[in-house]
Design a protein around this motif. Sequence first.
Motif, short mmCIF file in Angstrom:
data_model
loop_
_atom_site.label_atom_id
_atom_site.label_comp_id
_atom_site.label_asym_id
_atom_site.label_seq_id
_atom_site.Cartn_x
_atom_site.Cartn_y
_atom_site.Cartn_z
N GLN A 177 7.33 4.52 4.47
CA GLN A 177 6.46 3.35 4.30
C GLN A 177 5.01 3.77 4.16
O GLN A 177 4.27 3.25 3.34
CB GLN A 177 6.61 2.39 5.47
CG GLN A 177 7.93 1.67 5.52
CD GLN A 177 8.09 0.92 6.83
OE1 GLN A 177 7.72 1.40 7.89
NE2 GLN A 177 8.66 -0.27 6.74
N ALA A 178 4.57 4.72 4.97
CA ALA A 178 3.18 5.18 4.92
C ALA A 178 2.89 5.87 3.60
O ALA A 178 1.80 5.75 3.06
CB ALA A 178 2.90 6.12 6.08
N ARG B 184 2.05 3.30 0.79
CA ARG B 184 0.72 2.71 0.86
C ARG B 184 -0.32 3.78 0.53
O ARG B 184 -0.26 4.88 1.02
CB ARG B 184 0.47 2.13 2.23
CG ARG B 184 1.40 0.99 2.50
CD ARG B 184 1.26 0.48 3.89
NE ARG B 184 2.33 -0.47 4.12
CZ ARG B 184 2.20 -1.57 4.80
NH1 ARG B 184 1.06 -1.87 5.35
NH2 ARG B 184 3.21 -2.38 4.96
N ARG B 185 -1.30 3.41 -0.27
CA ARG B 185 -2.32 4.37 -0.63
C ARG B 185 -3.64 3.66 -0.81
O ARG B 185 -3.70 2.44 -0.87
CB ARG B 185 -1.93 5.11 -1.91
CG ARG B 185 -1.81 4.20 -3.10
CD ARG B 185 -1.23 4.90 -4.31
NE ARG B 185 -0.99 3.89 -5.33
CZ ARG B 185 -1.47 3.94 -6.55
NH1 ARG B 185 -2.20 4.96 -6.93
NH2 ARG B 185 -1.22 2.99 -7.41
N ARG C 267 0.30 -0.88 -5.85
CA ARG C 267 1.47 -1.47 -5.20
C ARG C 267 1.04 -2.43 -4.11
O ARG C 267 -0.02 -2.26 -3.50
CB ARG C 267 2.34 -0.38 -4.59
CG ARG C 267 2.95 0.53 -5.61
CD ARG C 267 3.80 1.55 -4.92
NE ARG C 267 4.38 2.44 -5.92
CZ ARG C 267 4.58 3.72 -5.74
NH1 ARG C 267 4.27 4.28 -4.59
NH2 ARG C 267 5.11 4.45 -6.68
N SER C 268 1.86 -3.40 -3.85
CA SER C 268 1.60 -4.31 -2.73
C SER C 268 1.47 -3.48 -1.46
O SER C 268 2.30 -2.60 -1.21
CB SER C 268 2.75 -5.31 -2.61
OG SER C 268 2.49 -6.22 -1.59
N GLY C 269 0.44 -3.72 -0.69
CA GLY C 269 0.17 -2.95 0.52
C GLY C 269 -0.93 -1.91 0.33
O GLY C 269 -1.49 -1.43 1.30
N ASP C 270 -1.26 -1.58 -0.93
CA ASP C 270 -2.32 -0.60 -1.18
C ASP C 270 -3.69 -1.18 -0.84
O ASP C 270 -3.89 -2.39 -0.84
CB ASP C 270 -2.33 -0.19 -2.66
CG ASP C 270 -1.18 0.75 -3.03
OD1 ASP C 270 -0.43 1.17 -2.13
OD2 ASP C 270 -1.04 1.05 -4.24
N THR C 271 -4.62 -0.29 -0.58
CA THR C 271 -6.01 -0.65 -0.35
C THR C 271 -6.83 -0.22 -1.55
O THR C 271 -6.63 0.88 -2.08
CB THR C 271 -6.55 0.07 0.92
OG1 THR C 271 -5.77 -0.36 2.04
CG2 THR C 271 -8.00 -0.24 1.16
N HIS D 195 -7.23 -5.64 -0.32
CA HIS D 195 -5.84 -5.28 -0.02
C HIS D 195 -4.93 -5.99 -1.00
O HIS D 195 -5.03 -7.21 -1.20
CB HIS D 195 -5.48 -5.66 1.42
CG HIS D 195 -6.22 -4.84 2.42
ND1 HIS D 195 -5.90 -3.53 2.69
CD2 HIS D 195 -7.29 -5.13 3.18
CE1 HIS D 195 -6.75 -3.05 3.59
NE2 HIS D 195 -7.60 -4.02 3.90
N GLN E 58 -1.99 -7.83 -1.89
CA GLN E 58 -1.15 -8.69 -1.05
C GLN E 58 0.19 -9.01 -1.68
O GLN E 58 1.20 -9.04 -1.00
CB GLN E 58 -1.87 -10.01 -0.77
CG GLN E 58 -3.16 -9.87 -0.01
CD GLN E 58 -2.93 -9.48 1.42
OE1 GLN E 58 -3.12 -8.32 1.77
NE2 GLN E 58 -2.51 -10.39 2.23
#
Length: 136
Positions: free
Chosen positions: A27-28, A31-32, A48-52, A98, A100
């Motif tokens: 999962q980590a 996220r990027r 991707r959803s979850g990226d910052t 972020h 979402q």
Amino acid sequence: MLGRTRLAATVVAATALIAPPALTDAQAAVRRAVGLGNGDAGRAVTVRSGDTVRVSLKAVPGDGMNWVWDEPTTSDGQVLSRSSVRTVANGDAEATFHAQAAGRAAVTAHRRCVVTAPGHVCPRAVALWNVTLDVR
């Protein structure tokens, strides 16, 4: 002894309720953080959803003037939410977004001229900085 066992079980259960779930390595890795700056104007970027997404725009100094940025904004807060924003006295601007949900959102900011020395005049132009983000 039974009292200690119950107390320990209660503490473990309470900790599980308040501690945030840990991300697995998989999962980590998904996220990027994506960094964008002045040179990215006009680009389309897929995240991707979850990226910052971190936007860092630098002021452009001139002779007796300075081109400064306003706050970066998003066109769709449901797709790309802004979690922080700031402008700096020197004209720089920064924001963090972020990703979402799946969709498309534009991040925009405007650059305008500010006179920094007497006898200088700014052009009446405003430059648009725009990046399109496709969230998958």
